[in-house]
Each structure stands twice: as structure tokens, then as C-alpha cells.
Write an enzyme that holds these catalytic residues in place. Structure first.
Site, PDB file in Angstrom:
ATOM      1  N   ASN A 116     -36.190 -48.518  68.674  1.00 39.86           N
ATOM      2  CA  ASN A 116     -36.412 -47.472  69.708  1.00 39.86           C
ATOM      3  C   ASN A 116     -37.098 -48.600  70.341  1.00 39.86           C
ATOM      4  O   ASN A 116     -37.799 -48.765  71.596  1.00 39.86           O
ATOM      5  CB  ASN A 116     -37.403 -46.925  69.498  1.00 39.86           C
ATOM      6  CG  ASN A 116     -36.722 -45.699  69.140  1.00 39.86           C
ATOM      7  OD1 ASN A 116     -35.319 -45.251  69.040  1.00 39.86           O
ATOM      8  ND2 ASN A 116     -37.229 -44.603  68.038  1.00 39.86           N
ATOM      9  N   HIS A 176     -40.350 -50.403  69.441  1.00 36.91           N
ATOM     10  CA  HIS A 176     -42.074 -50.323  69.528  1.00 36.91           C
ATOM     11  C   HIS A 176     -41.976 -50.108  68.181  1.00 36.91           C
ATOM     12  O   HIS A 176     -41.066 -50.262  67.348  1.00 36.91           O
ATOM     13  CB  HIS A 176     -42.522 -48.884  70.200  1.00 36.91           C
ATOM     14  CG  HIS A 176     -42.059 -48.898  71.479  1.00 36.91           C
ATOM     15  ND1 HIS A 176     -40.774 -48.271  72.317  1.00 36.91           N
ATOM     16  CD2 HIS A 176     -43.438 -49.034  72.363  1.00 36.91           C
ATOM     17  CE1 HIS A 176     -41.210 -48.574  73.868  1.00 36.91           C
ATOM     18  NE2 HIS A 176     -42.790 -48.102  73.635  1.00 36.91           N
ATOM     19  N   CYS A 194     -47.370 -48.962  70.889  1.00 41.66           N
ATOM     20  CA  CYS A 194     -48.446 -51.280  70.371  1.00 41.66           C
ATOM     21  C   CYS A 194     -46.644 -51.341  70.752  1.00 41.66           C
ATOM     22  O   CYS A 194     -45.379 -51.150  70.140  1.00 41.66           O
ATOM     23  CB  CYS A 194     -48.223 -51.177  69.192  1.00 41.66           C
ATOM     24  SG  CYS A 194     -49.091 -53.268  69.096  1.00 41.66           S
TER      25      CYS A 194
END
Length: 357
Positions: free
Chosen positions: A259, A261, A296
Site C-alpha cells: 500500500n 506505506h 509514515c
């Protein structure tokens, strides 16, 4: 918050969906040199499966499903899978690392979701969730390891999920040594629903509940049933200067999940980066709790801060899983934040037990 993303000796082969033995049981147990009988048995199993799959009207499962050592339990409310610990999954103590354990938990959770027909796009979403642009995100993860498996050991992991409040679910795991049935670890996690576009939390609707919780135990089943167990313990806000730190951590490309991330297991490694070396040399991680607060991205820079937690009784759940010498344990609090005194990304607690000779 973070976005979701055989025993050593050959035994009876587990049954597949059509009542036939899975070929994988005989093939995977060949981690050690197979005997002639093992090879012959594997050939017979493979032939039986191939014959069944060739029958007209019989649905052919995917290759991964046929080779995987996992399946739903008979009641369909939990999923169990076995994994062989690989040589590249062990660390300096010659046992599986906590990152390995966390990756296996993630893998068996995803395989469970896939086995009940949820999306395989990395979000384990239902039909209604995809229509509304909703996803699951991790809110908290708590892992306790009582005995780390070594290279070549086979770990059996059972997992299930259930409701947790109006906007969330929880997933629990129990880890066993397949050779003797010993419980070697437990874990639990909390997940909340979020709109993928607005990034706002959403209440779990009745439609989604009907889709998800039909596959869950009808009464509460907890990996940590003990009252006041460590998985429930709050992690305080950390404001004092940290005793230990590792600054300027940068996500690698390999840290990104499907995804785009940072994968939730990467956060565990970042937390451990600021643990003092003398603890690493003399202790091993027993418990880790992480509260995920922000996502993050690949271009963020992260500071890892560690605080000694003193004057607080270490909770080892007061059962057969308790450490034999609690006075030899050490406990720390952790904070991951964006570099330059930025926002908090992750908050954590770890408990370490002294290594035995």
C-alpha cells in the site's frame, strides 16, 4: 495509526477442502532428508489431488492454497497454519527474531482473511467496505514470546477476529511449537475502520458487521483472558529527555508494503534500534506493545527514543507464562517521532528477560 497492509517426522496429511489429503504436508515435511516411504507417500498424495482436480465440475484451488500448510478449523471461526523457521529468519541468538514472529502473525492473518473470501488487495476488506472506500488500520499490537523457535522448528499459529467496540475489531493469535504442542507465544491487536480518502475514522456499520462477524466466535474468545493483563496497559505520553536514542532513521524501499506505506513490522525494528547494547547482549525481548498513531511515508525521517521505566511492577500475566525471576527483567518505554521534535508516530513498551546460560 498505521495502514493495514510438521513436525520433523512425517505424520498424517491434513485434509483439504474436498476431503483429500493436502500434498503440501508430505512435501513440506521433507526439510530433512526424505525416506523412500516419504517420497512414495508424497507421490500418492499428489496423484490423488491431481485426479480429483481433473474431475469435471470440481473447483481447482490455486497453487498457493494447495501448498500452504493452513486451513480454517472445522467450525470455520478460526484459522490455523504452520510455518518452518528459515535460516534467514533467525538472529544473533540463533532463534527467530521478533520481526520474524510479527511477519508470521501478519501472514497468517492475511491468509485467514483470504480463506473466508475477503479482498486480497492488502486491506482484507469486504464488499461493502470497498464500495464505501473503507479500510482497516492497526491501532495497537501486543506480542508476548515465552520461547523463541530456532531454525528448523515448526510453529503452529491459530488466529481469529471479533468485534471490539463500535469502530473496531480485534485479532488474536496463539503460537505453539508443533512438535510438542507447547504454547510459545500469544498476541492480540486492535483495528479501526477508516475512510481511505478522508483519513477519518468510521463506525463499523451493520452491513459490514454482518459480513465480517459471521466468521468470528459467537462469544468472546481472548488470547489474554487474564484480568489486568499487559495487553490492556496504557502507555503514557513521553515528554522527559530520553536516556537512549537513535536519530535520523530513514525508510528503505524494502520497508514499504503493497500500500506504499511503511510496513508495521518496520516500526518494531526502529523501536529496537534505541535499546542500549548491554540489554541486547544480556537479555531477550519478552513483550512488546505498540500504539500506532500516524502513518509514515517513504520520505520521512524518524527518531527512535527509549526511556527506562522504573517503579512500575512488570505485568507477566500471573500465570504459567510468568518469568521465573521477575527481578531480572527490564522494562522500557518508547517513542517514534518525525525528526526535529515532530509529531509522534508510535508509542511503545518493551519487557526484556535475562538470557539463560
Amino acid at each position: 495509526m498505521l495502514r493495514c497492509h510438521i513436525p520433523p517426522q512425517c505424520g498424517p496429511a491434513p485434509l483439504g477442502r474436498r476431503g483429500l489429503p493436502r500434498a503440501s504436508a508430505a512435501v513440506r515435511c521433507a526439510a530433512r532428508a526424505p525416506s523412500r516411504g516419504t517420497v512414495a507417500a508424497a507421490a500418492q498424495v499428489a496423484a490423488a489431488v491431481a485426479t480429483a482436480e481433473g474431475r469435471e465440475g470440481v473447483e481447482r484451488p490455486g497453487l498457493a492454497e494447495r501448498l500452504r500448510m493452513g486451513s480454517l478449523l472445522e467450525d470455520g471461526l478460526s484459522y490455523k497454519e504452520s510455518f518452518i523457521v528459515r535460516c534467514y529468519e533467525v538472529g544473533i541468538n540463533k532463534t527467530a527474531t521478533v520481526e520474524t514472529i510479527a511477519n508470521l502473525l501478519q501472514e497468517v492473518g492475511c491468509n485467514h482473511a483470504q480463506s473466508v473470501g475477503f479482498s486480497t488487495d492488502g486491506f482484507a476488506t469486504t464488499t461493502t467496505m470497498r464500495e464505501l472506500g473503507l479500510i482497516w488500520v492497526t491501532n495497537r499490537m501486543h506480542i508476548e514470546i515465552y520461547k523463541y523457535p530456532a531454525w528448523g522448528d515448526v510453529v503452529e499459529i491459530e488466529t481469529w477476529c471479533q468485534a471490539d467496540g463500535k469502530i473496531g475489531t480485534r485479532r488474536d493469535w496463539i503460537l505453539k511449537d508443533l512438535a510438542n504442542g507447547e504454547v510459545i507465544g500469544r498476541a492480540t491487536s486492535k483495528w479501526v475502520m477508516m475512510n481511505q480518502n478522508t483519513r477519518r475514522l468510521q463506525r463499523v456499520s451493520d452491513e459490514v458487521r454482518d459480513e465480517v462477524f459471521i466468521h468470528c466466535p459467537k462469544s468472546p474468545r481472548l488470547a489474554f483472558p487474564e484480568e489486568n493483563n499487559g495487553s490492556l496497559k496504557k502507555i503514557p505520553v513521553l515528554t522527559d529527555p530520553a536516556q537512549h536514542s537513535r536519530l535520523g532513521l530513514v525508510p528503505r524501499r524494502a520497508d514499504l508494503d503493497m500500500n506504499q506505506h511503511v510496513n508495521n513490522v518496520t516500526y518494531i525494528g526502529w523501536v529496537l534500534e534505541s535499546i542500549p547494547q548491554d540489554i541486547i547482549d544480556t537479555h531477550e525481548l519478552q513483550t512488546i506493545t505498540l500504539d500506532y498513531r500516524r502513518e509514515c511515508q517513504h520520505d520521512d525521517i524518524v527518531d527512535s527514543l527509549t526511556y527506562i521505566e522504573e517503579g512500575d511492577e512488570i505485568n507477566s500475566n500471573g500465570s504459567l507464562f510468568s518469568a521465573p525471576h521477575p527481578e531480572e527483567q527490564r522494562q522500557f518505554l518508547h517513542c517514534l517521532r518525525f525528526a526535529g521534535a515532530g509529531d509522534e508516530i508510535n508509542r511503545g513498551r518493551t519487557v526484556w528477560r535475562k538470557l539463560t546460560a
